[in-house]
Design a protein around this motif. Structure first.
Motif, PDB file in Angstrom:
ATOM      1  N   PRO A   1      12.727  -0.037   1.711  1.00 31.00           N
ATOM      2  CA  PRO A   1      11.768   1.080   1.574  1.00 31.00           C
ATOM      3  C   PRO A   1      11.371   1.573   2.953  1.00 31.00           C
ATOM      4  O   PRO A   1      11.330   0.797   3.921  1.00 31.00           O
ATOM      5  CB  PRO A   1      10.582   0.452   0.830  1.00 31.00           C
ATOM      6  CG  PRO A   1      10.714  -1.020   1.070  1.00 31.00           C
ATOM      7  CD  PRO A   1      12.177  -1.301   1.173  1.00 31.00           C
ATOM      8  N   PRO A   2      11.099   2.862   3.081  1.00 24.28           N
ATOM      9  CA  PRO A   2      10.735   3.406   4.398  1.00 24.28           C
ATOM     10  C   PRO A   2       9.460   2.762   4.908  1.00 24.28           C
ATOM     11  O   PRO A   2       8.590   2.350   4.130  1.00 24.28           O
ATOM     12  CB  PRO A   2      10.537   4.909   4.125  1.00 24.28           C
ATOM     13  CG  PRO A   2      10.239   4.993   2.669  1.00 24.28           C
ATOM     14  CD  PRO A   2      11.014   3.886   2.018  1.00 24.28           C
ATOM     15  N   PRO A   3       9.315   2.660   6.214  1.00 24.19           N
ATOM     16  CA  PRO A   3       8.090   2.065   6.769  1.00 24.19           C
ATOM     17  C   PRO A   3       6.874   2.894   6.404  1.00 24.19           C
ATOM     18  O   PRO A   3       6.888   4.125   6.480  1.00 24.19           O
ATOM     19  CB  PRO A   3       8.348   2.065   8.277  1.00 24.19           C
ATOM     20  CG  PRO A   3       9.390   3.122   8.496  1.00 24.19           C
ATOM     21  CD  PRO A   3      10.246   3.119   7.257  1.00 24.19           C
ATOM     22  N   GLN A   4       5.820   2.211   6.003  1.00 16.96           N
ATOM     23  CA  GLN A   4       4.589   2.897   5.633  1.00 16.96           C
ATOM     24  C   GLN A   4       3.766   3.207   6.869  1.00 16.96           C
ATOM     25  O   GLN A   4       3.688   2.394   7.803  1.00 16.96           O
ATOM     26  CB  GLN A   4       3.767   2.014   4.676  1.00 16.96           C
ATOM     27  CG  GLN A   4       4.480   1.711   3.382  1.00 16.96           C
ATOM     28  CD  GLN A   4       4.713   2.958   2.554  1.00 16.96           C
ATOM     29  OE1 GLN A   4       3.903   3.887   2.585  1.00 16.96           O
ATOM     30  NE2 GLN A   4       5.822   2.994   1.822  1.00 16.96           N
ATOM     31  N   PRO A   5       3.161   4.387   6.918  1.00 18.66           N
ATOM     32  CA  PRO A   5       2.290   4.695   8.064  1.00 18.66           C
ATOM     33  C   PRO A   5       1.085   3.776   8.060  1.00 18.66           C
ATOM     34  O   PRO A   5       0.619   3.339   6.997  1.00 18.66           O
ATOM     35  CB  PRO A   5       1.885   6.161   7.822  1.00 18.66           C
ATOM     36  CG  PRO A   5       2.038   6.343   6.342  1.00 18.66           C
ATOM     37  CD  PRO A   5       3.180   5.466   5.921  1.00 18.66           C
ATOM     38  N   PRO A   6       0.599   3.435   9.225  1.00 16.11           N
ATOM     39  CA  PRO A   6      -0.564   2.550   9.271  1.00 16.11           C
ATOM     40  C   PRO A   6      -1.760   3.190   8.598  1.00 16.11           C
ATOM     41  O   PRO A   6      -2.030   4.379   8.758  1.00 16.11           O
ATOM     42  CB  PRO A   6      -0.803   2.349  10.783  1.00 16.11           C
ATOM     43  CG  PRO A   6      -0.155   3.538  11.428  1.00 16.11           C
ATOM     44  CD  PRO A   6       1.018   3.884  10.557  1.00 16.11           C
ATOM     45  N   SER A   7      -2.459   2.387   7.829  1.00 14.83           N
ATOM     46  CA  SER A   7      -3.646   2.899   7.131  1.00 14.83           C
ATOM     47  C   SER A   7      -4.754   3.144   8.136  1.00 14.83           C
ATOM     48  O   SER A   7      -4.962   2.358   9.056  1.00 14.83           O
ATOM     49  CB  SER A   7      -4.122   1.885   6.088  1.00 14.83           C
ATOM     50  OG  SER A   7      -4.392   0.645   6.701  1.00 14.83           O
ATOM     51  N   PRO A   8      -5.466   4.257   8.001  1.00 13.52           N
ATOM     52  CA  PRO A   8      -6.544   4.548   8.955  1.00 13.52           C
ATOM     53  C   PRO A   8      -7.642   3.513   8.865  1.00 13.52           C
ATOM     54  O   PRO A   8      -8.049   3.087   7.785  1.00 13.52           O
ATOM     55  CB  PRO A   8      -7.040   5.933   8.511  1.00 13.52           C
ATOM     56  CG  PRO A   8      -6.648   6.024   7.076  1.00 13.52           C
ATOM     57  CD  PRO A   8      -5.360   5.255   6.928  1.00 13.52           C
ATOM     58  N   VAL A   9      -8.094   3.125  10.023  1.00  9.76           N
ATOM     59  CA  VAL A   9      -9.182   2.151  10.078  1.00  9.76           C
ATOM     60  C   VAL A   9     -10.498   2.893   9.961  1.00  9.76           C
ATOM     61  O   VAL A   9     -10.783   3.800  10.742  1.00  9.76           O
ATOM     62  CB  VAL A   9      -9.144   1.364  11.406  1.00  9.76           C
ATOM     63  CG1 VAL A   9     -10.298   0.377  11.476  1.00  9.76           C
ATOM     64  CG2 VAL A   9      -7.807   0.667  11.550  1.00  9.76           C
ATOM     65  N   PRO A  10     -11.293   2.541   8.968  1.00  8.17           N
ATOM     66  CA  PRO A  10     -12.588   3.219   8.825  1.00  8.17           C
ATOM     67  C   PRO A  10     -13.483   2.965  10.005  1.00  8.17           C
ATOM     68  O   PRO A  10     -13.577   1.852  10.509  1.00  8.17           O
ATOM     69  CB  PRO A  10     -13.172   2.611   7.540  1.00  8.17           C
ATOM     70  CG  PRO A  10     -12.471   1.297   7.402  1.00  8.17           C
ATOM     71  CD  PRO A  10     -11.090   1.500   7.973  1.00  8.17           C
ATOM     72  N   GLU A  11     -14.100   4.048  10.464  1.00 11.45           N
ATOM     73  CA  GLU A  11     -14.998   3.927  11.601  1.00 11.45           C
ATOM     74  C   GLU A  11     -16.285   3.252  11.170  1.00 11.45           C
ATOM     75  O   GLU A  11     -16.888   3.614  10.155  1.00 11.45           O
ATOM     76  CB  GLU A  11     -15.316   5.307  12.176  1.00 11.45           C
ATOM     77  CG  GLU A  11     -14.092   6.013  12.745  1.00 11.45           C
ATOM     78  CD  GLU A  11     -14.463   7.348  13.355  1.00 11.45           C
ATOM     79  OE1 GLU A  11     -15.673   7.682  13.309  1.00 11.45           O
ATOM     80  OE2 GLU A  11     -13.572   8.032  13.872  1.00 11.45           O
TER      81      GLU A  11
END
Length: 242
Positions: free
Chosen positions: A127-137
């Protein structure tokens, strides 16, 4: 790693991170562990889909060679991401001084007792690499958190902070304390005025009695007493009103 008598092949599985409409490449490393020149050739069951560079070559004694396999851009993904494509790497001992231009298909023929070493390679789609999930500020410690309330039209975010609300409560408490203190002070003054009025009234009664006793001896004293009592009454009334 596939360990043969002539070449070590790593890896034995060609893994492609599958993405639509994008060329994807992976590499093979061939290690010649002999003192001979080794010629190799790479075949595939789907030559229109893959590009192999170099697809033929010579690995020098005790050296390595890298082979790049590129999958052409695909318009649709296979069912369940399963791939049946395969590769075959053939290798033979070559004469000293041979070059890639000297390699011919008959060199990999198993006729006439020629030893041809083969290594089969599978193709695996990842499967294609998943983009990193945004870290909540994380909110600042001093920043107020909005207060959410529900209304008929939806959610209403009230930006009034708990600090502001608490300050309102503190101000209200302060005002109530001041009012209670003022009321208590006025009550004390009223009680004092009533006590003073009662005391004056008692003194007036005593003076009246004394004036009556003296009026039997003369009327001048009674008139003075009446005037004094009137003045005292006015003063008491003034105090009570204030």
């Amino acid at each position: 790693m596939s360990t043969g008598e002539l070449l070590n092949v790593e890896p034995t599985e060609l893994k492609f991170p599958f993405e639509l409409k994008k060329q994807i490449s992976c590499s093979l490393q061939l290690l010649n562990k002999t003192e001979n020149h080794v010629a190799f050739k790479v075949k595939t069951t789907n030559p229109k889909k893959y590009c192999v560079r170099p697809n033929t070559g010579v690995v020098m004694p005790r050296s390595t060679c890298d082979v790049i396999v590129t999958m052409q851009a695909q318009k649709e993904a296979p069912p369940d991401m399963q791939c049946k494509d395969k590769f075959l790497l053939q290798s033979v001992v070559a004469s000293p001084g041979v070059t890639p231009k000297d390699i011919a298909p008959e060199m990999f023929s198993k006729q006439a007792g020629r030893v041809v070493e083969e290594c089969k390679l599978k193709v695996i789609y990842l499967p294609p690499p998943q983009p990193p999930s945004p870290v909540p500020e994380e909110p600042d410690e001093g920043a107020p958190s909005p207060k959410v309330s529900f209304t008929d039209g939806g959610i209403n975010t009230n930006t009034k902070t708990s600090d502001q609300v608490s300050r309102q409560y503190v101000d209200s408490d302060d005002n109530s304390s001041e009012a209670r203190s003022l009321i208590s002070q006025l009550t004390d003054e009223k009680n004092a005025a009533v006590q003073q009025s009662n005391k004056i009234r008692q003194e007036m009664q005593l003076l009246t009695r004394g004036g009556n006793n003296k009026s039997q001896g003369g009327g001048g004293v009674s008139f003075i007493v009446v005037i004094a009592l009137a003045l005292i009454g006015l003063a008491v009334g003034f105090l009570i009103k204030n």
